[in-house]
Write a protein that holds these residues in place. Structure first.
Motif, mmCIF file in Angstrom:
data_model
loop_
_atom_site.group_PDB
_atom_site.id
_atom_site.type_symbol
_atom_site.label_atom_id
_atom_site.label_comp_id
_atom_site.label_asym_id
_atom_site.label_seq_id
_atom_site.Cartn_x
_atom_site.Cartn_y
_atom_site.Cartn_z
ATOM 1 N N GLY A 50 30.172 -21.111 -38.353
ATOM 2 C CA GLY A 50 30.466 -21.858 -37.134
ATOM 3 C C GLY A 50 29.446 -21.601 -36.037
ATOM 4 N N GLN A 51 28.268 -21.107 -36.429
ATOM 5 C CA GLN A 51 27.222 -20.816 -35.443
ATOM 6 C C GLN A 51 26.217 -21.967 -35.364
ATOM 7 O OE1 GLN A 51 26.871 -18.050 -33.460
ATOM 8 N NE2 GLN A 51 28.855 -17.332 -34.218
ATOM 9 N N LYS A 52 25.473 -21.987 -34.274
ATOM 10 C CA LYS A 52 24.393 -22.976 -34.147
ATOM 11 C C LYS A 52 23.220 -22.558 -35.045
ATOM 12 C CE LYS A 52 25.811 -25.718 -30.699
ATOM 13 N NZ LYS A 52 26.518 -25.005 -29.627
ATOM 14 N N ALA A 53 22.459 -23.574 -35.473
ATOM 15 C CA ALA A 53 21.351 -23.309 -36.406
ATOM 16 C C ALA A 53 20.325 -22.333 -35.821
ATOM 17 C CB ALA A 53 20.680 -24.610 -36.794
ATOM 18 N N PHE A 54 20.122 -22.367 -34.503
ATOM 19 C CA PHE A 54 19.066 -21.506 -33.930
ATOM 20 C C PHE A 54 19.367 -20.015 -34.076
ATOM 21 C CE2 PHE A 54 20.602 -19.648 -30.000
ATOM 22 C CZ PHE A 54 21.690 -20.452 -29.665
ATOM 23 N N ARG A 55 20.615 -19.691 -34.363
ATOM 24 C CA ARG A 55 20.933 -18.274 -34.636
ATOM 25 C C ARG A 55 20.132 -17.778 -35.845
ATOM 26 N NH1 ARG A 55 22.568 -16.496 -30.163
ATOM 27 N NH2 ARG A 55 24.381 -17.534 -29.325
ATOM 28 N N ALA A 56 19.901 -18.683 -36.782
ATOM 29 C CA ALA A 56 19.158 -18.306 -37.987
ATOM 30 C C ALA A 56 17.758 -17.831 -37.607
ATOM 31 C CB ALA A 56 19.069 -19.479 -38.955
ATOM 32 N N LYS A 57 17.153 -18.543 -36.654
ATOM 33 C CA LYS A 57 15.803 -18.170 -36.224
ATOM 34 C C LYS A 57 15.801 -16.773 -35.608
ATOM 35 C CE LYS A 57 11.948 -19.807 -33.506
ATOM 36 N NZ LYS A 57 11.422 -20.871 -32.659
ATOM 37 N N GLN A 58 16.796 -16.545 -34.755
ATOM 38 C CA GLN A 58 16.866 -15.220 -34.113
ATOM 39 C C GLN A 58 17.053 -14.121 -35.159
ATOM 40 O OE1 GLN A 58 20.217 -16.197 -31.532
ATOM 41 N NE2 GLN A 58 18.843 -16.104 -29.747
ATOM 42 N N ILE A 59 17.981 -14.345 -36.053
ATOM 43 C CA ILE A 59 18.292 -13.303 -37.043
ATOM 44 C C ILE A 59 17.106 -13.107 -38.001
ATOM 45 C CG2 ILE A 59 19.816 -12.686 -38.972
ATOM 46 C CD1 ILE A 59 22.042 -14.230 -37.417
ATOM 47 N N THR B 166 19.845 -7.565 -30.218
ATOM 48 C CA THR B 166 20.435 -7.555 -28.877
ATOM 49 C C THR B 166 20.591 -8.934 -28.236
ATOM 50 O OG1 THR B 166 18.225 -6.969 -28.163
ATOM 51 C CG2 THR B 166 19.826 -5.184 -28.260
ATOM 52 N N ASN B 167 19.955 -9.964 -28.786
ATOM 53 C CA ASN B 167 20.184 -11.282 -28.196
ATOM 54 C C ASN B 167 21.354 -12.030 -28.849
ATOM 55 O OD1 ASN B 167 18.882 -11.753 -30.584
ATOM 56 N ND2 ASN B 167 17.230 -13.005 -29.732
ATOM 57 N N LEU B 168 22.100 -11.335 -29.699
ATOM 58 C CA LEU B 168 23.324 -11.918 -30.261
ATOM 59 C C LEU B 168 24.526 -11.282 -29.565
ATOM 60 C CD1 LEU B 168 22.574 -11.683 -34.106
ATOM 61 C CD2 LEU B 168 21.855 -13.451 -32.495
ATOM 62 N N SER B 169 25.616 -12.040 -29.497
ATOM 63 C CA SER B 169 26.806 -11.475 -28.855
ATOM 64 C C SER B 169 27.347 -10.323 -29.700
ATOM 65 C CB SER B 169 27.881 -12.549 -28.718
ATOM 66 O OG SER B 169 28.410 -12.843 -30.001
ATOM 67 N N LYS B 170 28.047 -9.437 -29.029
ATOM 68 C CA LYS B 170 28.602 -8.280 -29.734
ATOM 69 C C LYS B 170 29.546 -8.757 -30.842
ATOM 70 C CE LYS B 170 30.296 -3.682 -28.656
ATOM 71 N NZ LYS B 170 31.734 -3.627 -28.989
ATOM 72 N N ASN B 171 30.260 -9.793 -30.508
ATOM 73 C CA ASN B 171 31.212 -10.347 -31.472
ATOM 74 C C ASN B 171 30.493 -10.841 -32.749
ATOM 75 O OD1 ASN B 171 32.820 -12.538 -32.738
ATOM 76 N ND2 ASN B 171 34.293 -11.854 -31.195
ATOM 77 N N LEU B 172 29.417 -11.558 -32.556
ATOM 78 C CA LEU B 172 28.674 -12.066 -33.726
ATOM 79 C C LEU B 172 28.064 -10.907 -34.512
ATOM 80 C CD1 LEU B 172 27.508 -14.295 -35.484
ATOM 81 C CD2 LEU B 172 25.649 -14.573 -33.835
ATOM 82 N N ARG B 173 27.528 -9.922 -33.804
ATOM 83 C CA ARG B 173 26.931 -8.771 -34.497
ATOM 84 C C ARG B 173 27.967 -8.087 -35.385
ATOM 85 N NH1 ARG B 173 24.510 -5.287 -29.835
ATOM 86 N NH2 ARG B 173 25.048 -6.912 -28.355
ATOM 87 N N GLU B 174 29.169 -7.971 -34.858
ATOM 88 C CA GLU B 174 30.234 -7.328 -35.658
ATOM 89 C C GLU B 174 30.619 -8.172 -36.861
ATOM 90 O OE1 GLU B 174 33.272 -6.448 -32.813
ATOM 91 O OE2 GLU B 174 32.164 -4.699 -32.057
ATOM 92 N N GLN B 175 30.686 -9.473 -36.618
ATOM 93 C CA GLN B 175 30.999 -10.396 -37.714
ATOM 94 C C GLN B 175 29.958 -10.279 -38.827
ATOM 95 O OE1 GLN B 175 31.310 -14.232 -35.760
ATOM 96 N NE2 GLN B 175 32.601 -14.951 -37.433
#
Ligand code: SAH
Length: 349
Positions: free
Chosen positions: A23-32, A48-57
């Motif tokens: 359920g994330q936006k595609a640009f998260r892939a670039k960051q990761i 660190t540019n991802l939310s804590k919630n996403l990092r935990e997920q």
């Protein structure tokens, strides 16, 4: 608990799909992707540019594969380094770092062990243990860059294992290492060496990559080749060469042929002439390698004189040839030997 997925083995497109599935936006892939393949972090907490919630997920679903450096032997002669890495907490593999005038080169293993059975090769003595994953292939480069503090500009898939016997992971690795979001290595700086799995050479040609294909030929007729390499029972030299012609037609890349010289087996002038005949009309280069004797077999290295004469004859016949300079003579032993020593000692590592 479900096994965590190997996030470093996803290519860019797959990573985008994974993010969409979360359920994330595609640009998260670039960051990761950049965190993994540029910054090379070892935990999601560092992203660190991802939310804590996403990092935990992410942490719950995926693992970040790393290799454990067990040992690194450094040559006093030329600075070559031979690394032993433990993979998946179990077996160990070898990778080699070499400095050349044109840049640093790393030779990586593609499998732990090998099932091809080439008679002169130490990697195959105990058969295949397992295929390496794309992330384990990548990590050999990443770990060596970290350890040396130097950039790697050339990669050869010439360590233990048969790359085309681990085709899917190797192709994934090639995508990852050349991806512009990661290391962005030029395809032209990569060489893949194979003992000649003919159908896979055709399959690879369809990808039209700009990597160099190196073929372990080691003989100028099928009879001799069968004595050295069991794979020659499956595919004839003629079939291998047809696959090479096709590879060149598809990619325009000059083929490299490797020829390990074994005294009294494949090193006569007659063989040099026959090899020249076979390779006539193929845009190619021959790498001559005086065989590196392993103690489990009684193959003897060709004398310098025979190696030189072989090369001269190829050149007379208009075939490009070089004699491969041996690097790190003081730390090597033939490919796979160091690993074998360590595996025998078992617990001591
Ligand atoms: N499986 C692949 C890549 C691994 S080996 C292949 O067969 O090409 C890389 C090269 O080293 C191959 O040409 C292989 O035949 C050669 N080689 C292996 N053991 C050797 C030895 N003891 N002496 C010289 N060359 C060797």
């Amino acid at each position: 608990m479900e096994k965590k997925k190997d996030i470093k083995s996803y290519n860019y497109i797959e990573l985008e799909q994974e993010m969409k599935a979360l359920g994330q936006k595609a640009f998260r892939a670039k960051q990761i992707y950049q965190w993994l393949h540029k910054e090379r972090v070892t935990s999601f907490a560092e992203m660190t540019n991802l939310s804590k919630n996403l990092r935990e997920q992410l942490d719950q679903r995926y693992e970040i594969v790393t290799l454990e450096k067990v040992d690194a032997l450094i040559s006093k002669i030329d600075g070559t380094r031979k690394y032993l890495f433990r993979i998946g907490g179990g077996t160990v593999i070898e990778s080699v770092f070499m400095r050349y005038h044109h840049g640093n080169s790393v030779c990586i293993s593609t499998q732990s062990g090998c099932r091809m059975g080439c008679r002169f090769c130490a990697s195959t003595l105990n058969g295949l243990e397992r295929n390496l994953t794309a992330s384990e292939l990548l990590e050999q480069i990443y770990e060596i860059e970290k350890d040396t503090g130097e950039k790697v500009s050339n990669i050869v898939l010439m360590g233990s294992g048969e790359p085309l016997d681990n085709y899917d992971n190797v192709v994934k690795f090639l995508e990852l290492i050349t991806d512009e979001h990661g290391k962005n290595l030029s395809q032209r700086n990569i060489t893949l060496s194979t003992c000649g799995l003919v159908p896979k050479i055709y399959e690879l040609a369809e990808k039209e990559l700009q990597i160099t294909l190196a073929i372990s030929l080691h003989a100028s007729n099928d009879e001799t080749r069968r004595k050295l390499m069991p794979i020659a029972n499956k595919y004839s030299i003629a079939e291998v060469l047809d696959a090479c012609r096709n590879y060149f037609a598809k990619t325009g890349r000059r083929i490299t042929f490797e020829y390990s010289l074994v005294a009294g087996v494949n090193d006569t002038i007659e063989e040099a002439n026959r090899l020249s005949g076979l390779l006539q009309g193929i845009n190619c280069h021959v790498n001559l390698i005086p065989v590196n004797p392993i103690k489990e077999r009684d193959f003897v290295q060709s004398e310098n004189r025979a190696v030189q004469a072989f090369k001269t004859r190829l050149e007379k016949n208009k075939i490009n040839a070089t004699i491969r300079r041996e690097m790190g003579r003081d730390i090597h032993g033939a490919c796979g030997q160091l690993r074998n020593e360590v595996m025998k000692k078992g617990e001591e590592v």
